[in-house]
Design a protein around this motif. Structure first.
Motif, PDB file in Angstrom:
ATOM      1  N   UNK A  22       0.844  -1.189   0.000  1.00  0.00           N
ATOM      2  CA  UNK A  22       0.000   0.000   0.000  1.00  0.00           C
ATOM      3  C   UNK A  22       0.884   1.245   0.000  1.00  0.00           C
ATOM      4  N   UNK A  23       0.591   2.179  -0.883  1.00  0.00           N
ATOM      5  CA  UNK A  23       1.389   3.402  -0.964  1.00  0.00           C
ATOM      6  C   UNK A  23       1.147   4.324   0.228  1.00  0.00           C
ATOM      7  N   UNK A  24       0.068   4.104   0.958  1.00  0.00           N
ATOM      8  CA  UNK A  24      -0.222   4.934   2.120  1.00  0.00           C
ATOM      9  C   UNK A  24       0.404   4.429   3.400  1.00  0.00           C
ATOM     10  N   UNK A  25       0.171   3.152   3.718  1.00  0.00           N
ATOM     11  CA  UNK A  25       0.639   2.628   5.008  1.00  0.00           C
ATOM     12  C   UNK A  25       1.810   1.659   4.897  1.00  0.00           C
ATOM     13  N   UNK A  26       2.182   1.276   3.694  1.00  0.00           N
ATOM     14  CA  UNK A  26       3.314   0.379   3.435  1.00  0.00           C
ATOM     15  C   UNK A  26       3.082  -1.063   3.880  1.00  0.00           C
ATOM     16  N   UNK A  27       1.826  -1.436   4.130  1.00  0.00           N
ATOM     17  CA  UNK A  27       1.539  -2.842   4.430  1.00  0.00           C
ATOM     18  C   UNK A  27       1.284  -3.589   3.134  1.00  0.00           C
ATOM     19  N   UNK A  28       1.574  -4.886   3.163  1.00  0.00           N
ATOM     20  CA  UNK A  28       1.252  -5.724   2.008  1.00  0.00           C
ATOM     21  C   UNK A  28      -0.248  -6.015   2.009  1.00  0.00           C
ATOM     22  N   UNK A  29      -0.742  -6.470   0.873  1.00  0.00           N
ATOM     23  CA  UNK A  29      -2.158  -6.829   0.798  1.00  0.00           C
ATOM     24  C   UNK A  29      -2.487  -7.905   1.825  1.00  0.00           C
ATOM     25  N   UNK A  30      -1.594  -8.866   1.997  1.00  0.00           N
ATOM     26  CA  UNK A  30      -1.818  -9.938   2.977  1.00  0.00           C
ATOM     27  C   UNK A  30      -1.857  -9.390   4.402  1.00  0.00           C
ATOM     28  N   UNK A  31      -0.980  -8.440   4.705  1.00  0.00           N
ATOM     29  CA  UNK A  31      -0.961  -7.849   6.047  1.00  0.00           C
ATOM     30  C   UNK A  31      -2.236  -7.049   6.305  1.00  0.00           C
ATOM     31  N   UNK A  32      -2.697  -6.348   5.301  1.00  0.00           N
ATOM     32  CA  UNK A  32      -3.939  -5.573   5.438  1.00  0.00           C
ATOM     33  C   UNK A  32      -5.108  -6.516   5.692  1.00  0.00           C
ATOM     34  N   UNK A  33      -5.167  -7.585   4.925  1.00  0.00           N
ATOM     35  CA  UNK A  33      -6.261  -8.547   5.041  1.00  0.00           C
ATOM     36  C   UNK A  33      -6.277  -9.217   6.409  1.00  0.00           C
ATOM     37  N   UNK A  34      -5.110  -9.551   6.938  1.00  0.00           N
ATOM     38  CA  UNK A  34      -5.006 -10.270   8.214  1.00  0.00           C
ATOM     39  C   UNK A  34      -5.055  -9.375   9.451  1.00  0.00           C
ATOM     40  N   UNK A  35      -4.909  -8.074   9.294  1.00  0.00           N
ATOM     41  CA  UNK A  35      -4.750  -7.155  10.423  1.00  0.00           C
ATOM     42  C   UNK A  35      -5.774  -7.396  11.537  1.00  0.00           C
ATOM     43  N   UNK A  36      -7.028  -7.515  11.205  1.00  0.00           N
ATOM     44  CA  UNK A  36      -8.066  -7.645  12.244  1.00  0.00           C
ATOM     45  C   UNK A  36      -7.969  -8.959  13.018  1.00  0.00           C
ATOM     46  N   UNK A  37      -7.255  -9.934  12.474  1.00  0.00           N
ATOM     47  CA  UNK A  37      -7.102 -11.225  13.148  1.00  0.00           C
ATOM     48  C   UNK A  37      -5.745 -11.381  13.840  1.00  0.00           C
ATOM     49  N   UNK A  38      -4.909 -10.364  13.755  1.00  0.00           N
ATOM     50  CA  UNK A  38      -3.587 -10.422  14.375  1.00  0.00           C
ATOM     51  C   UNK A  38      -3.658 -10.022  15.840  1.00  0.00           C
ATOM     52  N   UNK A  39      -2.747 -10.623  16.641  1.00  0.00           N
ATOM     53  CA  UNK A  39      -2.606 -10.141  18.009  1.00  0.00           C
ATOM     54  C   UNK A  39      -1.610  -8.969  17.988  1.00  0.00           C
ATOM     55  N   UNK A  40      -1.442  -8.318  19.123  1.00  0.00           N
ATOM     56  CA  UNK A  40      -0.583  -7.130  19.153  1.00  0.00           C
ATOM     57  C   UNK A  40       0.876  -7.433  18.826  1.00  0.00           C
ATOM     58  N   UNK A  41       1.359  -8.610  19.178  1.00  0.00           N
ATOM     59  CA  UNK A  41       2.743  -8.954  18.835  1.00  0.00           C
ATOM     60  C   UNK A  41       2.917  -8.996  17.313  1.00  0.00           C
ATOM     61  N   UNK A  42       1.976  -9.633  16.630  1.00  0.00           N
ATOM     62  CA  UNK A  42       2.036  -9.674  15.164  1.00  0.00           C
ATOM     63  C   UNK A  42       1.916  -8.275  14.574  1.00  0.00           C
ATOM     64  N   UNK A  43       1.028  -7.475  15.138  1.00  0.00           N
ATOM     65  CA  UNK A  43       0.843  -6.101  14.645  1.00  0.00           C
ATOM     66  C   UNK A  43       2.123  -5.280  14.815  1.00  0.00           C
TER      67      UNK A  43
END
Length: 62
Positions: A22-43
């Motif tokens: 992402x040109x805005x936040x620099x996360x990959x598409x996979x990271x964006x998709x998984x974000x809501x299911x990640x714990x804080x360590x993963x985030x």
């Protein structure tokens, strides 16, 4: 005491570049998709990678 979930780094500039980042936040598409299911360590790991990606692209002054 339970830790609050870390907030998404989304800045509402949602467009993927040629590297699938992402040109805005620099996360990959996979990271964006998984974000809501990640714990804080993963985030935290994702956030560290976004900083490094932005630095490598010259978007951050270190």
């Amino acid at each position: 005491m339970q830790e609050c979930p870390l907030k998404s780094p989304c800045v509402n500039i949602c467009a993927l570049d040629e590297d699938d980042l992402c040109t805005g936040c620099q996360r990959s598409a996979a990271e964006i998709t998984r974000w809501s299911r990640m714990d804080n360590d993963e985030r935290r790991q994702v956030l560290a990678r976004t900083v490094e990606r932005a630095r490598a692209k010259g978007l951050l002054i270190s």
